[in-house]
Design an enzyme around this catalytic site. Structure first.
Site, PDB file in Angstrom:
ATOM      1  N   GLU A   1      31.382  41.036  45.072  1.00  0.00           N
ATOM      2  CA  GLU A   1      31.680  39.964  46.027  1.00  0.00           C
ATOM      3  C   GLU A   1      30.412  39.414  46.683  1.00  0.00           C
ATOM      4  O   GLU A   1      30.384  38.256  47.111  1.00  0.00           O
ATOM      5  CB  GLU A   1      32.659  40.446  47.089  1.00  0.00           C
TER       6      GLU A   1
ATOM      7  N   HIS B   1      30.708  35.578  40.550  1.00  0.00           N
ATOM      8  CA  HIS B   1      31.209  36.713  39.774  1.00  0.00           C
ATOM      9  C   HIS B   1      30.782  36.591  38.315  1.00  0.00           C
ATOM     10  O   HIS B   1      30.381  37.568  37.677  1.00  0.00           O
ATOM     11  CB  HIS B   1      32.740  36.744  39.834  1.00  0.00           C
TER      12      HIS B   1
ATOM     13  N   HIS C   1      32.378  30.175  44.093  1.00  0.00           N
ATOM     14  CA  HIS C   1      32.638  31.595  44.360  1.00  0.00           C
ATOM     15  C   HIS C   1      32.827  32.348  43.036  1.00  0.00           C
ATOM     16  O   HIS C   1      32.171  33.376  42.799  1.00  0.00           O
ATOM     17  CB  HIS C   1      33.893  31.709  45.233  1.00  0.00           C
ATOM     18  N   GLU C   2      33.697  31.828  42.190  1.00  0.00           N
ATOM     19  CA  GLU C   2      33.950  32.511  40.920  1.00  0.00           C
ATOM     20  C   GLU C   2      32.738  32.450  39.995  1.00  0.00           C
ATOM     21  O   GLU C   2      32.536  33.352  39.167  1.00  0.00           O
ATOM     22  CB  GLU C   2      35.185  31.918  40.240  1.00  0.00           C
TER      23      GLU C   2
END
Length: 510
Positions: free
Chosen positions: A303, A277, A273-274
């Protein structure tokens, strides 16, 4: 001295934009340091330091010379890139200039103190240590909304007019409500069907109650996962934090995750997930750093990138066919776990899902809707902050059939109300956009996307995302960027189609 020419005015806009962005990025570094490197006793000074940085950013953004320069550029002959830069700086200047300096300073001070109090409350597992700061934060944000637009709905104003990294302009609250309505209608019956299906997935394939997944080896495993998806280590630090995050710019990203010694999935899905980003930050234009064209388009768009890599890469069977041998190398006790079992483990739909960041793709959005409903009620004075724990637990019971037994299991699990309002809408906006981008990419790429993921040859995927999302920065409005990338307005239809196809197959539903 008065601004004399359009050329001089444009240079002032660029200079002020650079300062504003530098100060915001420095504040993010301070936040990273407070969670990763700062000694426990450093909080009082850190709060003051971050307040000073935020105050300086506000004053550069509202400087009279900047306002004068923007006025000079009203009818100037600018190219498309220059027009986009001026448009975005003017938008933030207009909002920020309506906020008194003392209110901005007060908000910054509360944000800094609230983040530290959240960490203390988490340590004590006691909402009462954080709730008063939440109440203060909401009150000053109501004042903020009233200054920006005294005639508007305060919650909609703060959603549509918020500035900086956490802003998401150009996606209306009406669009958000439409998406939430679709998800309530579509996901609740699907979740119920899954819970009633009786299908037995390999839910424990990557977990163990014995705590045998030591943190040191997990760090190595998560670095291997980042190698697999192509992280640029020359521009990234990777650390541990109480709550995972990624802050940075095209040159320098600070990325974190957290580990659970009983379960590999929390760190791995959080890390991917990170990474999304981080990939967005790395895909922004280096040449345009310091201008809106080198900045992300908004927190919801941001996101979409994290949810894309977490779900449309990291939760696919193709990814686990590639990565499961690496997992076995690090943890030989998993030598009998197959890629299919790992795929099932990371996609199980929990019946006792209390924690948002550990949630599956379906129940996750009920967590977001719950938080957003509480936000709106508190913002409109329908509830008080001290009522949040009980209301939270009631909503968890209504939406997911479970009731948290502690504050950490419930209303203290996220730090967002210490710094951002609305705090959670962007996650669901990002999830539905990730599915829409995935569908558009699969239609356009002349390659088998699943095969690319299976081989972890993600170059074409990342190039498509960079070309269609990252590289534009804020050249387009957010709604325009969605149309440019996918050919359609933002819709939940692709997400609904994606989860129905995936989870009806996983759980053998008709």
């Amino acid at each position: 001295m008065a601004v004399q020419s359009a050329e001089e005015a444009y240079q002032i806009v660029l200079e002020q934009s650079q300062r504003v962005i530098d100060l915001e990025k420095t504040n993010q570094l301070m936040r990273w340091d407070s969670d990763v490197m700062m000694p426990p006793g450093g909080a009082p000074a850190r709060s003051s330091q971050r307040t000073t940085l935020s105050a300086a950013r506000h004053r550069y953004l509202t400087d009279d010379r900047l306002g004068e320069a923007l006025n000079v550029l009203d009818d100037a002959d600018l190219d498309d890139g220059q027009e986009a830069i001026v448009r975005e700086v003017r938008r933030e200047y207009t909002t920020a200039s309506r906020i008194p300096d003392d209110l901005n300073d007060e908000i910054s001070a509360i944000n800094s103190r609230a983040h530290e109090s959240w960490k203390e409350a988490r340590e004590a597992n006691d909402w009462s240590a954080f709730g008063p700061l939440v109440a203060e934060h909401f009150e000053v944000k109501k004042q903020w909304s009233n200054h920006v637009d005294p005639d508007g709905d305060p919650y909609e104003v703060i959603w549509s007019q918020r500035t900086g990294y956490l802003g998401q302009p150009h996606i209306s609250l009406e669009t958000v409500d439409r998406i939430f309505d679709t998800l309530r209608e579509e996901l609740v019956p699907l979740i119920e069907d899954i819970h009633e299906s009786g299908t037995d997935l390999a839910t424990d394939a990557l977990s163990s109650e014995s705590g045998e997944f030591d943190t040191a080896t997990q760090k190595e495993l998560n670095r291997a996962a980042l190698d697999a998806v192509g992280l640029d280590w020359d521009r990234t630090r990777f650390d541990i934090a109480p709550h995972p995050f990624s802050f940075g710019n095209p040159y320098d990203v600070r990325m974190t995750t957290r580990y659970d010694e009983t379960d590999l999935t929390e760190a791995l899905t959080g890390t991917l997930h990170e990474f999304g980003h981080t990939a967005y930050a790395h895909g922004l234009s280096q040449e345009q750093y310091g201008t809106p064209l080198g900045e992300p388009r908004g927190i919801g768009i941001h996101e979409s990138q994290s949810r894309f890599f977490e779900n449309h890469v990291g939760r696919t069977q193709a990814f686990w066919e590639h990565f499961m041998p690496t997992v076995r190398e690090h943890y030989p006790q998993l030598e009998d776990v197959t890629a299919r079992e790992a795929y099932e483990a990371v996609n199980q739909v929990f019946k006792d899902n209390f924690i948002r960041v550990e949630a599956d793709e379906l129940t996750y959005h009920m967590h977001i809707i719950l938080r957003t409903e509480i936000e709106r009620d508190l913002f409109h004075n329908r509830i008080t902050a001290d009522e949040i724990p009980e209301l939270w637990n009631d909503k968890m019971e209504d939406y997911l059939g479970i009731r948290p037994s502690t504050d950490n299991e419930g209303c203290l699990q996220d730090p967002h109300w210490s710094r951002s309002l609305p705090g959670f809408i962007g996650y669901t906006i990002g999830s539905v956009l990730a599915a829409q981008l995935d569908a558009a990419m699969r239609e356009e790429l002349n390659e088998d996307v699943d095969e690319l993921i299976r081989d972890c040859e993600l170059g074409p995927i990342r190039e498509w995302l960079t070309e269609n999302v990252h590289s534009h920065g804020q050249f387009f409005r957010a709604d325009e960027l969605v149309r440019e990338a996918t050919g359609e307005d933002l819709t939940a239809d692709y997400f609904v189609e994606y989860v129905n196809e995936k989870y009806r197959d996983l759980y053998d539903l008709d």
